[in-house]
Design a protein around this motif. Structure first.
Motif, short mmCIF file in Angstrom:
data_model
loop_
_atom_site.label_atom_id
_atom_site.label_comp_id
_atom_site.label_asym_id
_atom_site.label_seq_id
_atom_site.Cartn_x
_atom_site.Cartn_y
_atom_site.Cartn_z
N ASP A 121 0.81 -1.22 0.00
CA ASP A 121 0.00 0.00 0.00
C ASP A 121 0.84 1.27 0.00
O ASP A 121 0.30 2.37 0.03
CB ASP A 121 -0.95 0.01 1.22
CG ASP A 121 -1.98 -1.10 1.15
OD1 ASP A 121 -2.37 -1.47 0.03
OD2 ASP A 121 -2.38 -1.60 2.21
N ILE A 122 2.17 1.11 -0.02
CA ILE A 122 3.06 2.28 -0.08
C ILE A 122 3.60 2.42 -1.49
O ILE A 122 4.10 1.45 -2.08
CB ILE A 122 4.23 2.14 0.92
CG1 ILE A 122 3.72 2.11 2.36
CG2 ILE A 122 5.22 3.29 0.74
CD1 ILE A 122 4.82 1.93 3.39
N THR A 123 3.49 3.62 -2.02
CA THR A 123 4.08 3.94 -3.32
C THR A 123 5.38 4.71 -3.09
O THR A 123 5.38 5.76 -2.44
CB THR A 123 3.13 4.80 -4.18
OG1 THR A 123 1.92 4.07 -4.39
CG2 THR A 123 3.76 5.13 -5.52
N ILE A 124 6.49 4.19 -3.60
CA ILE A 124 7.79 4.83 -3.42
C ILE A 124 8.18 5.52 -4.72
O ILE A 124 8.25 4.89 -5.77
CB ILE A 124 8.87 3.81 -3.04
CG1 ILE A 124 8.44 3.01 -1.80
CG2 ILE A 124 10.20 4.51 -2.76
CD1 ILE A 124 9.38 1.88 -1.46
N ARG A 125 8.41 6.82 -4.64
CA ARG A 125 8.84 7.62 -5.78
C ARG A 125 10.32 7.96 -5.62
O ARG A 125 10.71 8.65 -4.69
CB ARG A 125 8.03 8.91 -5.89
CG ARG A 125 6.53 8.70 -6.00
CD ARG A 125 6.16 8.00 -7.29
NE ARG A 125 4.72 7.94 -7.48
CZ ARG A 125 4.12 7.15 -8.36
NH1 ARG A 125 4.84 6.37 -9.14
NH2 ARG A 125 2.80 7.15 -8.48
N LEU A 126 11.15 7.47 -6.53
CA LEU A 126 12.59 7.67 -6.45
C LEU A 126 13.03 8.77 -7.41
O LEU A 126 12.70 8.74 -8.59
CB LEU A 126 13.32 6.37 -6.78
CG LEU A 126 14.85 6.46 -6.87
CD1 LEU A 126 15.45 6.82 -5.51
CD2 LEU A 126 15.43 5.14 -7.38
N SER A 127 13.80 9.71 -6.89
CA SER A 127 14.42 10.75 -7.72
C SER A 127 15.91 10.46 -7.80
O SER A 127 16.60 10.37 -6.77
CB SER A 127 14.19 12.14 -7.12
OG SER A 127 12.82 12.46 -7.12
N ASP A 128 16.42 10.31 -9.01
CA ASP A 128 17.82 9.99 -9.26
C ASP A 128 18.54 11.28 -9.63
O ASP A 128 18.41 11.78 -10.74
CB ASP A 128 17.87 8.97 -10.40
CG ASP A 128 19.28 8.62 -10.81
OD1 ASP A 128 20.22 9.08 -10.15
OD2 ASP A 128 19.44 7.89 -11.81
#
Length: 306
Positions: A121-128
């Motif tokens: 239920d967790i959405t992880i948004r990664l910024s590189d």
């Protein structure tokens, strides 16, 4: 007024039960403790709230007024506290994480996959992004936390080292240094080096290592993306120094890596704003990244790899 929440709860229990003993049974106190609490409340408020006889307990007019207002307020307070407790256990929502490029390519894929398995239920948004951008985005609260290269000493951020790894030599198979299983720093003297530029958190550490080891090297190229190191070295432009996290080498590569002695390490660090708590979801992802770094360290130890 210096009254306590416990005194108010005891009073409400007595007003409902109209009995000190029954009120005590309901809230887990002795009859004498209930009586003492009511006396303290009446003393603090300066007014009698209950009339007591040997047979019954009656509310005074002031007691009736207090009970009628206090009862729903305490119910609302209890509901609010339960809601907050429930929030503290939530593991849902969107978590924004920023990481430098090598970390994004070689540590975060496992972290994202594990996060999906453990917290669907967790959405992880990664910024590189480059390291300075990562730090600034943490300071500006644009992300929940970041993952950077250290050591880093700053006063306004909270950091935690989760992984230590050595710097390694990258060279071609036909390079004279390829014949050495372990390369000494002094062997890099007067060699042409291809390194990442200062957007990378590693570059400052490599410069410091070269200076400490009194190495005079020629930096022939300073590139932005770590993946560019491999074709540069393969083309014979120079040798390179890279962290162990940059491994494995690209498939089909003719390059080699060698340990450098004395071993000089860099740290991978979690970083977040100081004195600001993470959300429950962000805290869960923070812990997941820490655990994946520990697993990586264990695998390296078991396989005796870099």
């Amino acid at each position: 007024m210096n009254y306590t929440l416990r005194q108010l709860k005891v009073f409400v229990a007595v007003s409902r039960e109209r009995s000190f003993s029954q009120a005590g049974q309901r809230i887990g106190l002795s009859q004498s403790a209930v009586s003492h609490s009511i006396k303290e409340l009446e003393s603090e408020m300066g007014i009698r709230l209950l009339d007591r006889t040997t047979r019954e307990v009656l509310l005074t007019e002031a007691g009736e007024q207090l009970a009628s207002r206090l009862d729903p307020l305490l119910d609302e307070l209890n509901t609010t506290l339960l809601d907050v407790r429930s929030y503290g256990r939530q593991r849902s929502g969107t978590v924004r994480v920023a990481a430098s490029q090598t970390i994004s390519a070689h540590l975060m894929p496992q972290c994202l996959a594990a996060g999906q398995r453990h917290y669907p239920d967790i959405t992880i948004r990664l910024s590189d992004r480059p390291q300075q951008w990562v730090l600034q985005s943490v300071r500006n609260a644009e992300v929940d936390f970041g993952i950077i290269i250290g050591p880093l000493y700053v006063d306004d951020l909270k950091t935690e080292a989760i992984l230590d790894e050595p710097f390694l030599l990258l060279c071609r198979q036909d390079d004279p240094l390829a014949q050495q299983m372990v390369v000494e720093w002094q062997m890099l003297n007067q060699r042409a080096l291809v390194l990442q530029d200062y957007a990378s958190g590693s570059r400052i550490l490599i410069d410091k290592a070269l200076q400490q080891q009194q190495i005079e090297a020629q930096i022939v190229q300073a590139i932005g993306h770590p993946a560019t190191l491999y074709p540069m070295v393969e083309a014979g432009i120079g040798i390179s120094i890279l962290p162990a996290l940059a491994l494995p080498l690209p498939q089909g590569s003719t390059l080699l890596v060698r340990r450098i002695t004395p071993e000089i390490n860099r740290s991978v660090m979690l970083v977040r704003r100081k004195n600001r708590s993470l959300t429950p979801a962000a805290g869960a992802v923070w812990e997941e990244v820490r655990q994946q770094a520990q697993l990586l360290t264990q695998r390296r130890t078991e396989t005796r790899s870099f």
